[in-house]
Design an enzyme around this catalytic site. Structure first.
Site, PDB file in Angstrom:
ATOM      1  N   ARG A 113       0.803  -4.115   3.051  1.00  0.00           N
ATOM      2  CA  ARG A 113       1.091  -2.859   2.342  1.00  0.00           C
ATOM      3  C   ARG A 113      -0.185  -2.137   1.902  1.00  0.00           C
ATOM      4  O   ARG A 113      -0.197  -0.911   1.783  1.00  0.00           O
ATOM      5  CB  ARG A 113       1.994  -3.137   1.137  1.00  0.00           C
ATOM      6  CG  ARG A 113       2.602  -1.869   0.499  1.00  0.00           C
ATOM      7  CD  ARG A 113       3.675  -2.227  -0.508  1.00  0.00           C
ATOM      8  NE  ARG A 113       4.293  -1.049  -1.106  1.00  0.00           N
ATOM      9  CZ  ARG A 113       4.210  -0.727  -2.396  1.00  0.00           C
ATOM     10  NH1 ARG A 113       3.530  -1.509  -3.229  1.00  0.00           N
ATOM     11  NH2 ARG A 113       4.805   0.358  -2.865  1.00  0.00           N
ATOM     12  N   ILE A 125       4.438   6.191  -1.981  1.00  0.00           N
ATOM     13  CA  ILE A 125       4.948   5.092  -1.160  1.00  0.00           C
ATOM     14  C   ILE A 125       6.038   4.429  -1.996  1.00  0.00           C
ATOM     15  O   ILE A 125       5.840   4.134  -3.173  1.00  0.00           O
ATOM     16  CB  ILE A 125       3.819   4.098  -0.784  1.00  0.00           C
ATOM     17  CG1 ILE A 125       4.358   2.977   0.126  1.00  0.00           C
ATOM     18  CG2 ILE A 125       3.132   3.515  -1.997  1.00  0.00           C
ATOM     19  CD1 ILE A 125       3.256   2.067   0.677  1.00  0.00           C
ATOM     20  N   SER A 126       7.207   4.258  -1.420  1.00  0.00           N
ATOM     21  CA  SER A 126       8.369   3.806  -2.190  1.00  0.00           C
ATOM     22  C   SER A 126       8.197   2.385  -2.712  1.00  0.00           C
ATOM     23  O   SER A 126       7.446   1.568  -2.158  1.00  0.00           O
ATOM     24  CB  SER A 126       9.639   3.880  -1.329  1.00  0.00           C
ATOM     25  OG  SER A 126       9.978   5.210  -1.031  1.00  0.00           O
ATOM     26  N   GLN A 127       8.916   2.092  -3.773  1.00  0.00           N
ATOM     27  CA  GLN A 127       8.995   0.743  -4.309  1.00  0.00           C
ATOM     28  C   GLN A 127       9.472  -0.205  -3.208  1.00  0.00           C
ATOM     29  O   GLN A 127      10.431   0.097  -2.499  1.00  0.00           O
ATOM     30  CB  GLN A 127       9.982   0.733  -5.481  1.00  0.00           C
ATOM     31  CG  GLN A 127      10.228  -0.621  -6.094  1.00  0.00           C
ATOM     32  CD  GLN A 127      11.411  -0.592  -7.047  1.00  0.00           C
ATOM     33  OE1 GLN A 127      12.244   0.312  -6.983  1.00  0.00           O
ATOM     34  NE2 GLN A 127      11.496  -1.583  -7.915  1.00  0.00           N
TER      35      GLN A 127
END
EC number: 2.1.1.77
Length: 211
Positions: A35, A61-63
């Site tokens: 990530r 950037i999403s959880q």
């Protein structure tokens, strides 16, 4: 992927499993995806926290939990061809590309699209087609899609996306403005069933504006 990053990604997958993610292929993809590659160096130390993070241009950037949850919902229908609306950093696309044979992804911010393409190339993910354009309109020339995932919140469900679903296809999308609900729409002939999954918080899906 370094040994430290691999350990961190594996630990993140374990946390997501504890949080309720059950699909083994989704957890495996999370555990194999660095990530930090999708973040600026200044935020790399936060890469494996279960939180959304800024990526510039007013985007995030999403959880990881939401990435995994939306992917899990999509995979329940075993899609072969998927459209992602909102490439963003490319992290969600990287997860999807490991799990579906064909992925198409649209981004309206050119700089983000270029970065995402480079990142997926570094990960040797070559089953992805990229488009710079308005996600509200989908990708008519590549439709129909077995699954469509939208990674930004729409004030209302875009009709163009519903029309590009194949028979039995599903649309996973956050809907709403201040209060948002993650929803799943399933196509049955010319009818669509809908299901509310959970309350979420996303950046807005911008209609018609490219950057």
């Amino acid at each position: 992927m370094t040994r430290v990053a691999l350990t961190s990604a594996v630990n993140l997958a374990k946390k997501l499993q504890e949080a309720g993610i059950r699909h083994p292929a989704v957890l495996k993809a999370i555990s194999r995806t660095p990530r930090e590659l999708f973040l600026d160096n200044a935020l790399a130390h936060k890469a494996y926290e279960n939180t959304a993070l800024p990526i510039g241009q007013g985007q995030t950037i999403s959880q990881p939990y939401i990435v995994a949850r939306m992917t899990e919902l999509l995979l329940q229908h075993q899609p072969q061809k998927v459209l992602e609306v909102g490439t963003g950093s490319g992290y969600q696309a990287a997860i999807l590309a490991q799990l579906v044979p064909e992925l198409c992804t649209i981004e309206r911010i050119k700089g983000l699209q270029i970065q995402a393409r480079q990142r997926l190339k570094r990960l040797d993910l070559h089953n992805v087609s990229f488009k710079y354009g308005d996600g509200w309109q989908g990708w008519p020339n590549r439709s129909p899609f077995d699954g469509i995932m939208v990674t930004a919140a729409a004030a209302k469900v875009p009709e163009a996306l519903l029309s590009q679903l194949a028979e039995g296809g599903v649309l996973i999308i956050p809907v709403g403005e201040e209060t948002q609900q993650l929803m799943r729409f399933t196509r049955r002939s010319d009818r669509f069933s809908s299901e509310v999954i959970e309350t979420v918080k996303f950046v807005p899906l911008i209609n018609g504006e490219l950057a």
